[in-house]
Each structure stands twice: as structure tokens, then as C-alpha cells.
Design an enzyme around this catalytic site. Structure first.
Site, short mmCIF file in Angstrom:
data_model
loop_
_atom_site.label_atom_id
_atom_site.label_comp_id
_atom_site.label_asym_id
_atom_site.label_seq_id
_atom_site.Cartn_x
_atom_site.Cartn_y
_atom_site.Cartn_z
N LYS A 1 56.94 -6.60 14.86
CA LYS A 1 57.67 -5.45 14.29
C LYS A 1 58.70 -5.89 13.25
O LYS A 1 58.85 -5.28 12.21
CB LYS A 1 58.34 -4.69 15.44
N ARG B 1 64.46 -7.82 38.95
CA ARG B 1 64.01 -9.12 38.43
C ARG B 1 65.04 -10.21 38.74
O ARG B 1 66.23 -10.05 38.47
CB ARG B 1 63.82 -9.02 36.92
N HIS C 1 69.44 -3.91 30.19
CA HIS C 1 69.03 -5.28 29.83
C HIS C 1 67.52 -5.49 29.84
O HIS C 1 66.98 -6.09 28.90
CB HIS C 1 69.70 -6.23 30.83
N GLY D 1 70.25 -17.36 28.95
CA GLY D 1 70.28 -18.11 30.21
C GLY D 1 69.31 -19.26 30.26
O GLY D 1 69.69 -20.42 30.23
N GLY D 2 68.02 -18.96 30.33
CA GLY D 2 67.05 -20.04 30.36
C GLY D 2 65.76 -19.66 31.05
O GLY D 2 65.40 -18.50 31.13
N TRP E 1 66.83 -13.84 21.59
CA TRP E 1 68.21 -13.54 22.01
C TRP E 1 68.55 -14.09 23.39
O TRP E 1 69.70 -14.06 23.80
CB TRP E 1 68.43 -12.03 22.02
N HIS F 1 72.49 -5.54 33.03
CA HIS F 1 73.16 -6.84 33.11
C HIS F 1 74.65 -6.60 33.31
O HIS F 1 75.25 -5.78 32.62
CB HIS F 1 72.92 -7.63 31.82
C1 SIN Z 1 71.43 -14.23 31.33
O1 SIN Z 1 71.48 -15.22 30.63
O2 SIN Z 1 72.35 -13.85 32.03
C2 SIN Z 1 70.21 -13.40 31.30
C3 SIN Z 1 69.07 -14.11 31.87
C4 SIN Z 1 68.02 -13.13 32.24
O3 SIN Z 1 68.18 -11.94 31.99
O4 SIN Z 1 67.03 -13.54 32.82
#
Ligand code: SIN
Length: 566
Positions: free
Chosen positions: A53, A401, A366, A66-67, A63, A259
Site C-alpha cells: 500500500k 496475544r 495496538h 519489542g522483538g 514500526w 497496548h
Molecule cells: C512492544 O514492544 O511492547 C510491543 C510488542 C508486541 O506488541 O508484540
């Protein structure tokens, strides 16, 4: 659903034979982790086009901070990772899918390392050492141990996207079409329906039909339905809407994950402050400096994120404020900058020194846990249509999740789906599409589309957000129907209009699913039904033409379908 949300099969009128047609074996819609990984597998057997897109920088993958969760540490185990995923998922995960995903984790990491991705190593580790031995592992909510591999501190998504992009660009069997907006999947009626490509719009080339023998939907989520969102502006649920219009089953749409901690500074985008910051020992405090999370859960700041998000709301209400604070002062500026360099840079722009001042934070939408229902190979109920990543619902996440399981899911199911498309290649060359869409233009007045969009985002945040209530959800469903009556009867010729039409449809589905689920489970909290109810320990499936959802005990197809009266 109001008929106007159901009637339109395609967003625009067209005759496929009068449009320019492009032919490929596999069309992948989406250039995030799942789409790119699927393209790389599919290129092992076929020619592939990836329709993106925007560009890679506009994907949620890029973006991600976390990982990637993977049980690579000697002190960790697949069983532990499976257990944590099932606990977070609140009795709604498909255990077979969870195990399959978790057990594939270490091989995915090894593959990324072979492709040149550099993960952060622990200070005691050797630079360039063996794959797993010295990985620096972060901890996030709901994980019983440190299990999150990260890259460039808090830029895992960017490094991952760049690694996959380099592989994709190096393949002479994959072509990437950027700025390519997919309006609709093109299908042939039959039992079952057959997907034969998609209709697309490019600012330079206009409308085109991409004809394909297999289509992979990896178009991401719909966080932009909410006024407060961590998602890029591209996350308007287009893939979910086009799949629904085509007759795909959408599952578990009530489960939008919020989140707990996004930066709350007027004028700043709602930038994520990764959960890994709490994994490094940061505390949540209210405006009086009180650390409140131990009052709400034994895991305190590392409780599953639905619990943390609701606790923040409760504390905000108690103290009559719009936000709380993330207190990282124990880390000091230097250590914070080393571990979270990009968040540190962002905070510096707002003159916040996290070593000296707590960071103002607030929850935001999120991740869409629900999506297009797939089996264990990523197949949907439409022949030739596959789905993976956030656009799909595989049963991995259940009702909530586990943090950092989504990049892993994109890698694992991207590969599986790209392989599975091979089964569609036996049917001879890709035929031209002869589909006709006849829609009578509406003669109504011009609309202020921005107003419809912001009204939707606002009501979704206020009433279909972290805390929901049956009566309010009914009112929201009625409001969306009303807006849809004069927005979905129009024919637009640009993406702003198509996006709003998609957002209204997906917003209606999320609201209906939240109304149907008269219980609280995982990310879905109903103030008028605050406990889980065994009668709802099932997945709800929404499909065009059906007024009520059907329910199944398993997304991936194990166990029987059950009917469930509301
Ligand atoms: C985060 O880095 O807090 C988000 C990681 C995620 O949403 O899995």
C-alpha cells in the site's frame, strides 16, 4: 448488519476485460513480515508480485519495537513458551497452532541470521558468536522468562523489515509494486468461491487487475479504527474488508488488543513505548508517584497487557487524569539510551530525559487478534485465497496475544503459506479475469469524509475500546449503520474514500462481535458481563450474507463446528 454494509460486492464498478491486466502466479497483498516471508517461499516455486500500500517504512512490522519471541535460551523451553501463550490466550488458543509456531521459532531466527540480520547480544557475549548462545533476551508481559530477541535496541521491526526487503529485492522472481492500493479481491462464483486476483489502484498507472493463481492476504490490521492507536496510518483494515466482501470468514473480531504504554504528549504521535521498558524494571506510577500495578496483579507491570491497560484506566479514573507515568529513573539516562536508543531520541525531542523524569503514557489500540480464518496451511474458505500475519486468524493468539508472538507468527505462517500456494500451480497458466461489477452511482451530495472518519475513530475509542458495555455497543452499531447508509452507497475514485468505506465495514464487524460476545475474556472486557462464560469459549465467524455469527471450537479446523444461540 445494515444491508448497505452487506450489499456491495466490489467498491467500484468495472469491467475486468477493459482494464489493463497483469499476470503472475502468486499475488501477495502486503509488505510486512508475513507478506515478505510468504513471497520468499512462494518464489521457490513461482513468479510473485507483492502489492504494498505504501512502502516498507509504512508497515506495522517496520514500526515494531519489542522483538521476536523464541525459546532459544538454554533455560527456556518450548513447553514454557507454549504455556505462556495459552495462559495469555484465555482458553481460546488452538494448542496445535501454538506448538507448531513456537517449535518453529529457533529455525526462523537461524534463517534471519543467515540472511544477515544482527540481533543484539548480551554484554557478556562474544560479538558474532553462535546463533543462540549469547543473545540478549528481553522480557515482556505474560512471559515467564526473558525470551524476546531484539535488534538495534528498540528497532527490531526496522532491522527485520530491511533484512527481508534485501532478500526480496535480490530475488529475480519477485516484483514489488509500491504505492499499490488493493481495492478488492476478484473472485469467481462457485462452490467454493475461487479467488483469481485483485483489482488495484496505483497513482501513476490507475486501475489494474492483477490476475493470479494464488492470492496471499497479508495486509495487516485495523488499528486506525481507533482515535488512539500505535499503528501506522496504513492500518485501515482494507484486507479484512475486501476479504469479507469476497465471502471469506472473519473470526474473533472482538479481540482488539490495546497496548498499555504509548507516549502521551500533546502534539506527539501515539508512539509506542515498548513493553521491554517494563521488562527492564520500569514501574508504572500515577500522578501522585504511587506505584499501582502490584494492587492489580501479582506480576505487577509484567502482567498480561489487557490487565495492565485496564489497571491504567482504573488508576486514571481514581486520580482524575488522562495518563499515568512510566518511571525509568532507576536505569539512568545513559543505560536507557543504550538499550532504547530510538525511544530516547524521540523523548529528547520533547525534552524528556527518562533518567530524570517519568514518561507520560496512556493505552492505545495496538493489534487485531481476529482476522480471516485459516487452517494450518493458511488456507481460507475461498479456494486460492490464503492469509497470514495480522490479517489472519490462525488460532495462535486466542483471546489475547502474548507480546512479541506476532513477528514470530508472521515468519512461521508466511513461510507455510508461501509453500502452500504451490498446490494452486497445477491448474495451468493464470487465466484473464472476466469479472464485471455493475454499481449504480448514488446521486447524493458530497461528503465530508474526514468527519466520518474521525467520528468513527472517536466512537470506537470511547465505546468499543478497553471497556465495553452492551447498551453502548448497540448504540454504536446503530451509528455505524447510519453513517454507512450515506457513505457506502457512494463510488469514490481515491483511496481516502475507499479507506473510509473499509473502516466503516470493519468497525461494524468489531462492534457486532463485541456485542455478541456477552462475556469478558482476554482483550475483550464487558462491564455488563465482567467474567468469562464457558458458553463463549468458542470462536465466532462472520461471513457476508449471514446475519448472525456461526461458532467453532477450533480456528484451524480441529474439532467440530457448533451452533451457538446469542
Ligand atoms: C512492544 O514492544 O511492547 C510491543 C510488542 C508486541 O506488541 O508484540
Amino acid at each position: 448488519m445494515h444491508p448497505v454494509l452487506e450489499d456491495r460486492r466490489y467498491l467500484i464498478p468495472f469491467r475486468a476485460t477493459l482494464l489493463s491486466q497483469i499476470f503472475t502466479d502468486v499475488l501477495v497483498i502486503g509488505g510486512g513480515v508475513a507478506g515478505y516471508r510468504a513471497a520468499l517461499s512462494a518464489a521457490q516455486h513461482s513468479e510473485v508480485i507483492v502489492a504494498v500500500k505504501g512502502g516498507i517504512k509504512h508497515s506495522s512490522t517496520y514500526w515494531a519495537q519489542g522483538g521476536i519471541a523464541a525459546a532459544v535460551d538454554a533455560g527456556d523451553s518450548f513447553d514454557e513458551h507454549v504455556r505462556d501463550t495459552l495462559v495469555a490466550g484465555a482458553d481460546l488458543c488452538d494448542e496445535t497452532v501454538v506448538r507448531k509456531t513456537v517449535e518453529a521459532g529457533p529455525a526462523c531466527i537461524d534463517e534471519l541470521i543467515r540472511w544477515g540480520m544482527t540481533f543484539d547480544i548480551s554484554r557478556n557475549g562474544d560479538e558474532g558468536g553462535a546463533a543462540n548462545a549469547h543473545m540478549a533476551l528481553g522480557r515482556e508481559g505474560g512471559h515467564s522468562c526473558a525470551r524476546i530477541l531484539h535488534a538495534d535496541g528498540d528497532a527490531t521491526g526496522r532491522v527485520l523489515a530491511q533484512t527481508l526487503d534485501a532478500q526480496v529485492r535480490a530475488s529475480d522472481r519477485i516484483r514489488v509494486f509500491e504505492q499499490c492500493f488493493v481495492l478488492d479481491l476478484v473472485t469467481l462464483d462457485g462452490a467454493p468461491t475461487r479467488c483469481v486476483g485483485a483489482i488495484t489502484h496505483h497513482p501513476k498507472y490507475g486501475l489494474q487487475v492483477i490476475c493470479a493463481r494464488a492470492v496471499v492476504l497479508a495486509s495487516g490490521g485495523c488499528g486506525q479504527l481507533y482515535r488512539e492507536s500505535t499503528n501506522p496510518s496504513s492500518a485501515t483494515g482494507d484486507g479484512l474488508a475486501m476479504a469479507y466482501r469476497a465471502g471469506a470468514e472473519l473470526a474473533d473480531m472482538a479481540f482488539m488488543q490495546f497496548h498499555p504504554t504509548t507516549l502521551y504528549v500533546a502534539g506527539a504521535a501515539r508512539s509506542l513505548i515498548t513493553e521491554a521498558v517494563r521488562g527492564e524494571g520500569a514501574h508504572l506510577i500515577d500522578k501522585n508517584g504511587y506505584r499501582f500495578m502490584p494492587d492489580y496483579h501479582e506480576m505487577a507491570e509484567l502482567a498480561p497487557r489487557d490487565i495492565v491497560a485496564r489497571a491504567i484506566l482504573a488508576q486514571m479514573a481514581q486520580t482524575n487524569t488522562t495518563h499515568v507515568y512510566l518511571d525509568c529513573r532507576h536505569l539512568g539516562s545513559e543505560q536507557f539510551a543504550q538499550r532504547f536508543p530510538h525511544i530516547h531520541d524521540l523523548l529528547t525531542k520533547f525534552e524528556i530525559d527518562p533518567g530524570a523524569t517519568p514518561i507520560p503514557v496512556h493505552p492505545s489500540a495496538h493489534y487485531m487478534i481476529g482476522g480471516v480464518r485459516t487452517d494450518l496451511a493458511g488456507r481460507t474458505n475461498i479456494t486460492g485465497l490464503y492469509a497470514c500475519g495480522e490479517a489472519s486468524c490462525t488460532g495462535l493468539h486466542g483471546a489475547n496475544r502474548l507480546a512479541s508472538n506476532s513477528l514470530l507468527e508472521g515468519l512461521v505462517f508466511g513461510r507455510i503459506v508461501g509453500d502452500a500456494c504451490r498446490e494452486m500451480m497445477a491448474n495451468g497458466p493464470t487465466p484473464p479475469a472476466r469479472v464485471v461489477s455493475d454499481i449504480r452511482p448514488s446521486d447524493r451530495l458530497e461528503l465530508d469524509l474526514d468527519d466520518v472518519r474521525s467520528s468513527l475513530r472517536s466512537v470506537m475509542w470511547r465505546q468499543v475500546g478497553i471497556q465495553r458495555d452492551g447498551r453502548r455497543l448497540t448504540e454504536v452499531a446503530e451509528s455505524i449503520d447510519f453513517w454507512a447508509r450515506y457513505t457506502l452507497d457512494k463510488i469514490f475514485d481515491d483511496r481516502a474514500g475507499w479507506e473510509v468505506q473499509n473502516m466503516l465495514l470493519v468497525g461494524a464487524l468489531v462492534t457486532r462481535a463485541a456485542l455478541w460476545r456477552a462475556e469478558s475474556r482476554g482483550t475483550h472486557f464487558r462491564m455488563d458481563a465482567p467474567e468469562p462464560d464457558d458458553a463463549f469459549a468458542v470462536h465466532d465467524l462472520w461471513q457476508r450474507g449471514r446475519d448472525e455469527p456461526t461458532t467453532v471450537v477450533s480456528i484451524a479446523g480441529q474439532g467440530g463446528a457448533v451452533t451457538h444461540a446469542i
